[in-house]
Write an enzyme that holds these catalytic residues in place. Structure first.
Site, short mmCIF file in Angstrom:
data_model
loop_
_atom_site.label_atom_id
_atom_site.label_comp_id
_atom_site.label_asym_id
_atom_site.label_seq_id
_atom_site.Cartn_x
_atom_site.Cartn_y
_atom_site.Cartn_z
CG LEU A 167 -106.67 31.05 -19.83
CD1 LEU A 167 -107.96 30.64 -20.77
CD2 LEU A 167 -105.68 32.05 -20.57
CG ASP A 168 -109.01 37.38 -15.48
OD1 ASP A 168 -108.69 37.68 -14.52
OD2 ASP A 168 -110.15 37.53 -15.99
CE LYS A 169 -114.97 34.16 -10.81
NZ LYS A 169 -115.60 34.57 -9.48
#
Length: 348
Positions: A167-169
């Site tokens: 997942l994106d940060k």
């Protein structure tokens, strides 16, 4: 090293954000008329003698080569006269270190571990994010902090041990990591076959036209900005998102909405790109949130200091690759998104 399939990328931007540090190396090659017309990667290999042909091809495929400000992503194309610019990302540490970082563990056995990832935690080390990642935390949790060997799968390589999908940060929510190689391979296969349930909650600007629908496009790296993904007419890979409208915020017209988005595929930034494609990007999205929301919504975002994409991976379901048990995990909206939803509902 064996990498997991692209289908496992979900909403990550780890591979796109590599120029955040001052260590990025920029090389230039002046191609003259005598060299134009030859295969591009071969011509550049003669100019960049210190870079292997394979490494050069990988950098080109990642969109790190440009000419006249336009990104070139195919080294098989014919070279043309002019100055090519190659951007080489800064190196990261050879091996991530275990760090004692608290984890919200939803499930764990000897084969896998399911985590509810908080906002602000990257999945693995990358230029600009060298530590404090999920990998650092998992290495510590799974035994590498002691004399024991880490039980994480090694298939993801040194920097991504155990990482099956990402997942994106600044996207919160549920991730599964593999603790054995056999589980890693089996989980990767589930993702590749799309035989896994993934639902996200998104709070978007405005509202889709219909209560529910399916967005089917091709998504690939933007031709105009290599740090972004985009809907493409040709090329890229098929991306399918199903959405359901859960709540609409506004009095006389929809100013924002809460959606449930179900992934059928898992391309990089898929939901963020698809919501922007529908004209209702995720609130707070710093990359795809073009166009300002209504003044009332802007005021709420400012008051809450909400400055990340309003996107949360709230459900993950799959069949345990070893035991065959049907598993399904849910994670409620994190506090910041719940506060945003409550404030939007109280606008009027």
């Amino acid at each position: 090293m064996t990498n997991t399939p692209d289908d496992t990328d979900d909403d990550t931007d780890d591979d796109l954000a590599s120029d955040e540090t001052g260590d990025t190396q920029v090389l230039m090659a002046d191609i003259d008329d005598d060299e134009s017309g030859e295969r591009l990667d071969r011509v550049l290999a003669s100019h960049f003698a210190d870079i292997s042909r394979a490494r050069l091809q990988a950098l080109i495929a990642e969109g790190r080569l440009s000419i006249d400000g336009k990104v070139v992503t195919d080294g098989k194309h014919k070279a043309r006269a002019g100055t090519y610019v190659l951007s080489i990302p800064a190196p990261v540490a050879a091996k991530p270190e275990p760090q004692d970082i608290p984890l919200d563990i939803l499930f764990e056995d000897e084969h896998l571990i399911v985590i509810n990832k908080p906002v602000g935690m990257a999945a693995h080390p990358a230029p600009g994010t060298r530590d404090g990642t999920l990998v650092n935390a998992l290495l510590y949790h799974c035994g590498a902090n002691s004399s024991e060997e880490s039980s994480l799968s090694g298939i993801g390589g040194v920097l991504r041990p155990g990482i099956v999908h990402r997942l994106d940060k600044d996207t919160s929510g549920i991730l599964v990591a593999a603790k054995s190689d056999i589980a890693h391979r089996a989980l990767s296969e589930l993702f590749s076959r799309h035989d896994i349930d993934r639902e996200y909650k998104a709070i978007v600007r405005g509202s889709p036209k219909y209560m529910s629908g399916t967005v089917t496009t091709r998504i690939g790296r933007s031709h105009h900005d290599r740090k972004k993904m985009a809907v493409l007419r040709a090329g890229g890979r098929e991306a399918i998102t199903h959405y359901q409208l859960e709540e609409v915020y506004g009095d006389t017209k929809p100013l924002a909405a809460l959606l449930t988005c179900r992934l059928e595929t898992g391309r990089t930034h898929q939901i963020r790109v698809h919501m922007a494609h529908l004209g209702c990007p995720c609130l707070g999205d710093p990359v795809y949130g073009s166009g300002a929301p209504a003044k009332e919504v802007q005021a709420i975002l400012k008051e809450l200091d909400f400055n990340r994409q309003a996107l949360h991976a709230g459900l993950l379901g799959f069949i345990h690759p070893i035991t065959g048990e049907k598993l399904k995990f849910r994670a409620p909206l994190p506090d910041d998104m719940q506060e945003l939803a409550d404030a939007l509902a109280d606008m009027y």
